[in-house]
Design a protein around this motif. Structure first.
Motif, PDB file in Angstrom:
ATOM      1  N   GLY A 199      -5.250   8.662 -10.761  1.00  0.00           N
ATOM      2  CA  GLY A 199      -4.485   7.488 -10.369  1.00  0.00           C
ATOM      3  C   GLY A 199      -4.385   7.228  -8.878  1.00  0.00           C
ATOM      4  N   VAL A 200      -5.089   8.002  -8.072  1.00  0.00           N
ATOM      5  CA  VAL A 200      -5.096   7.733  -6.633  1.00  0.00           C
ATOM      6  C   VAL A 200      -6.524   7.528  -6.159  1.00  0.00           C
ATOM      7  CG1 VAL A 200      -2.947   8.952  -6.135  1.00  0.00           C
ATOM      8  CG2 VAL A 200      -5.100  10.181  -6.012  1.00  0.00           C
ATOM      9  N   GLY A 201      -6.651   6.820  -5.082  1.00  0.00           N
ATOM     10  CA  GLY A 201      -7.942   6.562  -4.455  1.00  0.00           C
ATOM     11  C   GLY A 201      -7.698   6.471  -2.970  1.00  0.00           C
ATOM     12  N   GLU A 244       0.864  -1.172   0.000  1.00  0.00           N
ATOM     13  CA  GLU A 244       0.000   0.000   0.000  1.00  0.00           C
ATOM     14  C   GLU A 244       0.904   1.226   0.000  1.00  0.00           C
ATOM     15  OE1 GLU A 244      -2.103   2.138   3.644  1.00  0.00           O
ATOM     16  OE2 GLU A 244      -3.141   0.287   3.102  1.00  0.00           O
ATOM     17  N   ILE A 245       0.693   2.136  -0.924  1.00  0.00           N
ATOM     18  CA  ILE A 245       1.466   3.377  -0.985  1.00  0.00           C
ATOM     19  C   ILE A 245       0.553   4.496  -0.497  1.00  0.00           C
ATOM     20  CG2 ILE A 245       2.833   4.934  -2.410  1.00  0.00           C
ATOM     21  CD1 ILE A 245       3.943   2.014  -2.231  1.00  0.00           C
ATOM     22  N   ASN A 246       0.799   4.966   0.714  1.00  0.00           N
ATOM     23  CA  ASN A 246      -0.030   5.996   1.330  1.00  0.00           C
ATOM     24  C   ASN A 246       0.586   7.355   1.023  1.00  0.00           C
ATOM     25  OD1 ASN A 246      -1.142   7.877   3.255  1.00  0.00           O
ATOM     26  ND2 ASN A 246      -1.888   6.110   4.410  1.00  0.00           N
ATOM     27  N   LEU A 247      -0.167   8.185   0.320  1.00  0.00           N
ATOM     28  CA  LEU A 247       0.310   9.495  -0.112  1.00  0.00           C
ATOM     29  C   LEU A 247      -0.402  10.638   0.612  1.00  0.00           C
ATOM     30  CD1 LEU A 247       0.410   8.680  -3.918  1.00  0.00           C
ATOM     31  CD2 LEU A 247       2.354   8.776  -2.351  1.00  0.00           C
ATOM     32  N   THR A 269      -9.724   6.425   4.297  1.00  0.00           N
ATOM     33  CA  THR A 269      -9.750   7.887   4.273  1.00  0.00           C
ATOM     34  C   THR A 269      -8.476   8.458   3.661  1.00  0.00           C
ATOM     35  OG1 THR A 269      -8.889   8.032   6.537  1.00  0.00           O
ATOM     36  CG2 THR A 269     -11.275   8.091   6.284  1.00  0.00           C
ATOM     37  N   ASP A 270      -7.333   7.830   3.895  1.00  0.00           N
ATOM     38  CA  ASP A 270      -6.078   8.328   3.335  1.00  0.00           C
ATOM     39  C   ASP A 270      -6.022   8.061   1.826  1.00  0.00           C
ATOM     40  OD1 ASP A 270      -5.370   9.078   5.850  1.00  0.00           O
ATOM     41  OD2 ASP A 270      -3.713   7.661   6.066  1.00  0.00           O
ATOM     42  N   VAL A 271      -5.287   8.915   1.124  1.00  0.00           N
ATOM     43  CA  VAL A 271      -5.166   8.830  -0.331  1.00  0.00           C
ATOM     44  C   VAL A 271      -3.924   8.024  -0.696  1.00  0.00           C
ATOM     45  CG1 VAL A 271      -4.964  10.203  -2.444  1.00  0.00           C
ATOM     46  CG2 VAL A 271      -6.232  11.107  -0.503  1.00  0.00           C
ATOM     47  N   GLY A 272      -4.027   7.229  -1.753  1.00  0.00           N
ATOM     48  CA  GLY A 272      -2.880   6.454  -2.212  1.00  0.00           C
ATOM     49  C   GLY A 272      -3.273   5.440  -3.261  1.00  0.00           C
ATOM     50  N   TRP A 317      -3.359  -0.486  -8.660  1.00  0.00           N
ATOM     51  CA  TRP A 317      -4.800  -0.284  -8.587  1.00  0.00           C
ATOM     52  C   TRP A 317      -5.144   0.651  -7.443  1.00  0.00           C
ATOM     53  CZ3 TRP A 317      -2.609  -4.795  -6.874  1.00  0.00           C
ATOM     54  CH2 TRP A 317      -2.916  -5.230  -5.602  1.00  0.00           C
ATOM     55  N   THR A 318      -6.363   1.145  -7.507  1.00  0.00           N
ATOM     56  CA  THR A 318      -6.868   2.035  -6.465  1.00  0.00           C
ATOM     57  C   THR A 318      -8.249   1.569  -6.044  1.00  0.00           C
ATOM     58  OG1 THR A 318      -7.929   3.531  -8.037  1.00  0.00           O
ATOM     59  CG2 THR A 318      -5.661   4.031  -7.427  1.00  0.00           C
ATOM     60  N   ARG A 319      -8.664   2.034  -4.903  1.00  0.00           N
ATOM     61  CA  ARG A 319     -10.051   1.868  -4.475  1.00  0.00           C
ATOM     62  C   ARG A 319     -10.748   3.201  -4.704  1.00  0.00           C
ATOM     63  NH1 ARG A 319      -9.144  -0.880   1.364  1.00  0.00           N
ATOM     64  NH2 ARG A 319      -8.840  -3.008   0.656  1.00  0.00           N
ATOM     65  N   ASP A 320     -11.924   3.136  -5.260  1.00  0.00           N
ATOM     66  CA  ASP A 320     -12.705   4.348  -5.471  1.00  0.00           C
ATOM     67  C   ASP A 320     -12.976   5.013  -4.123  1.00  0.00           C
ATOM     68  OD1 ASP A 320     -14.333   6.064  -7.260  1.00  0.00           O
ATOM     69  OD2 ASP A 320     -15.963   5.327  -5.979  1.00  0.00           O
ATOM     70  N   ILE A 321     -12.939   6.321  -4.116  1.00  0.00           N
ATOM     71  CA  ILE A 321     -13.147   7.068  -2.870  1.00  0.00           C
ATOM     72  C   ILE A 321     -14.507   6.746  -2.250  1.00  0.00           C
ATOM     73  CG2 ILE A 321     -13.474   9.416  -1.943  1.00  0.00           C
ATOM     74  CD1 ILE A 321     -11.158  10.264  -3.804  1.00  0.00           C
ATOM     75  N   ASN A 322     -15.498   6.462  -3.071  1.00  0.00           N
ATOM     76  CA  ASN A 322     -16.849   6.180  -2.577  1.00  0.00           C
ATOM     77  C   ASN A 322     -17.166   4.683  -2.510  1.00  0.00           C
ATOM     78  OD1 ASN A 322     -17.481   8.970  -2.378  1.00  0.00           O
ATOM     79  ND2 ASN A 322     -17.720   9.002  -4.591  1.00  0.00           N
ATOM     80  N   HIS A 323     -16.155   3.827  -2.464  1.00  0.00           N
ATOM     81  CA  HIS A 323     -16.426   2.385  -2.443  1.00  0.00           C
ATOM     82  C   HIS A 323     -17.069   1.975  -1.119  1.00  0.00           C
ATOM     83  CE1 HIS A 323     -12.813   1.950   0.027  1.00  0.00           C
ATOM     84  NE2 HIS A 323     -13.206   0.722   0.265  1.00  0.00           N
ATOM     85  N   GLN A 324     -17.795   0.882  -1.181  1.00  0.00           N
ATOM     86  CA  GLN A 324     -18.423   0.351   0.028  1.00  0.00           C
ATOM     87  C   GLN A 324     -17.386  -0.389   0.856  1.00  0.00           C
ATOM     88  OE1 GLN A 324     -21.305  -2.191  -1.886  1.00  0.00           O
ATOM     89  NE2 GLN A 324     -22.948  -0.714  -1.544  1.00  0.00           N
ATOM     90  N   ASP A 325     -17.530  -0.332   2.180  1.00  0.00           N
ATOM     91  CA  ASP A 325     -16.610  -1.106   3.005  1.00  0.00           C
ATOM     92  C   ASP A 325     -17.035  -2.577   2.969  1.00  0.00           C
ATOM     93  OD1 ASP A 325     -18.619  -1.640   4.910  1.00  0.00           O
ATOM     94  OD2 ASP A 325     -17.947  -0.050   6.262  1.00  0.00           O
ATOM     95  N   LYS A 326     -16.258  -3.457   3.590  1.00  0.00           N
ATOM     96  CA  LYS A 326     -16.522  -4.892   3.468  1.00  0.00           C
ATOM     97  C   LYS A 326     -17.855  -5.301   4.078  1.00  0.00           C
ATOM     98  CE  LYS A 326     -13.698  -6.423   7.393  1.00  0.00           C
ATOM     99  NZ  LYS A 326     -12.529  -7.239   7.731  1.00  0.00           N
ATOM    100  N   HIS A 327     -18.336  -4.575   5.062  1.00  0.00           N
ATOM    101  CA  HIS A 327     -19.630  -4.917   5.663  1.00  0.00           C
ATOM    102  C   HIS A 327     -20.775  -4.487   4.751  1.00  0.00           C
ATOM    103  CE1 HIS A 327     -17.479  -6.082   9.213  1.00  0.00           C
ATOM    104  NE2 HIS A 327     -16.896  -4.887   9.262  1.00  0.00           N
ATOM    105  N   GLU A 328     -20.643  -3.333   4.110  1.00  0.00           N
ATOM    106  CA  GLU A 328     -21.683  -2.839   3.208  1.00  0.00           C
ATOM    107  C   GLU A 328     -21.828  -3.706   1.968  1.00  0.00           C
ATOM    108  OE1 GLU A 328     -21.513   1.967   4.016  1.00  0.00           O
ATOM    109  OE2 GLU A 328     -20.012   1.063   2.704  1.00  0.00           O
ATOM    110  N   ARG A 329     -20.743  -4.308   1.522  1.00  0.00           N
ATOM    111  CA  ARG A 329     -20.812  -5.152   0.322  1.00  0.00           C
ATOM    112  C   ARG A 329     -20.900  -6.635   0.659  1.00  0.00           C
ATOM    113  NH1 ARG A 329     -15.157  -6.461  -0.777  1.00  0.00           N
ATOM    114  NH2 ARG A 329     -13.931  -5.016   0.444  1.00  0.00           N
TER     115      ARG A 329
END
Length: 157
Positions: free
Chosen positions: A79-81, A65-68, A87-90, A115-127
């Motif tokens: 290219g970041v999510g 994980e590259i935390n920026l 909450t952190d970007v990377g 790869w990135t995760r979309d900023i508005n992605h669901q967490d593991k419980h929501e999905r």
């Protein structure tokens, strides 16, 4: 640039640059719209393939994980999510390092997936994470090359 990285055993642009002009040249190259992640990965892969012929090799992969977040004010949004804490970007990177199987000497990088995760992605419980098939993913592929096996088998065969 690849030769300078190899020669200086560093990935720091400042460390590999002989002078300010070279430093500026490297940054201009990396910021050029025509230089893509795919092209950079393809160059790494080609270099690796040229070193594996006739050798017993080991291909080692790991995801990082590259935390920026500390650079958020200076980053371009492309290219970041969000990363681990959602909450952190990377971004995430999954390189495959190829080593000589007899002496452990690094021969190169055969593939790199970003790869990135979309900023508005669901967490593991929501999905409903525990009910998803193993193949399901929430990641958006940013750059992907051929698999290591496909890439290297051409040379080894």
């Amino acid at each position: 640039m690849y030769e300078a990285l190899e020669k200086n055993q560093s990935v720091s642009i400042r460390r590999i640059s002989k002078n300010r002009a070279e430093l500026i040249g490297y940054y201009r190259f990396l910021e050029n719209e025509n230089v893509t992640v795919g092209e950079l990965v393809r160059s790494l892969s080609d270099h690796c393939v040229s070193h594996v012929e006739g050798k017993h090799i080991l291909a080692i992969s790991d995801t990082s994980e590259i935390n920026l977040q500390s650079h958020v004010g200076r980053l371009k949004a492309l290219g970041v999510g969000v990363v681990g804490n959602n909450t952190d970007v990377g971004f995430y990177i999954h390189p495959t390092l190829v080593l000589d199987g007899e002496n452990g000497f690094p021969l190169g990088i055969s593939t790199v997936q970003l790869w990135t995760r979309d900023i508005n992605h669901q967490d593991k419980h929501e999905r409903n994470y525990s009910q998803l098939p193993i193949e399901a993913t929430v990641y958006t592929q940013v750059g992907k090359t051929s698999s290591t096996k496909e890439l290297l088998c051409v040379t080894l065969a």
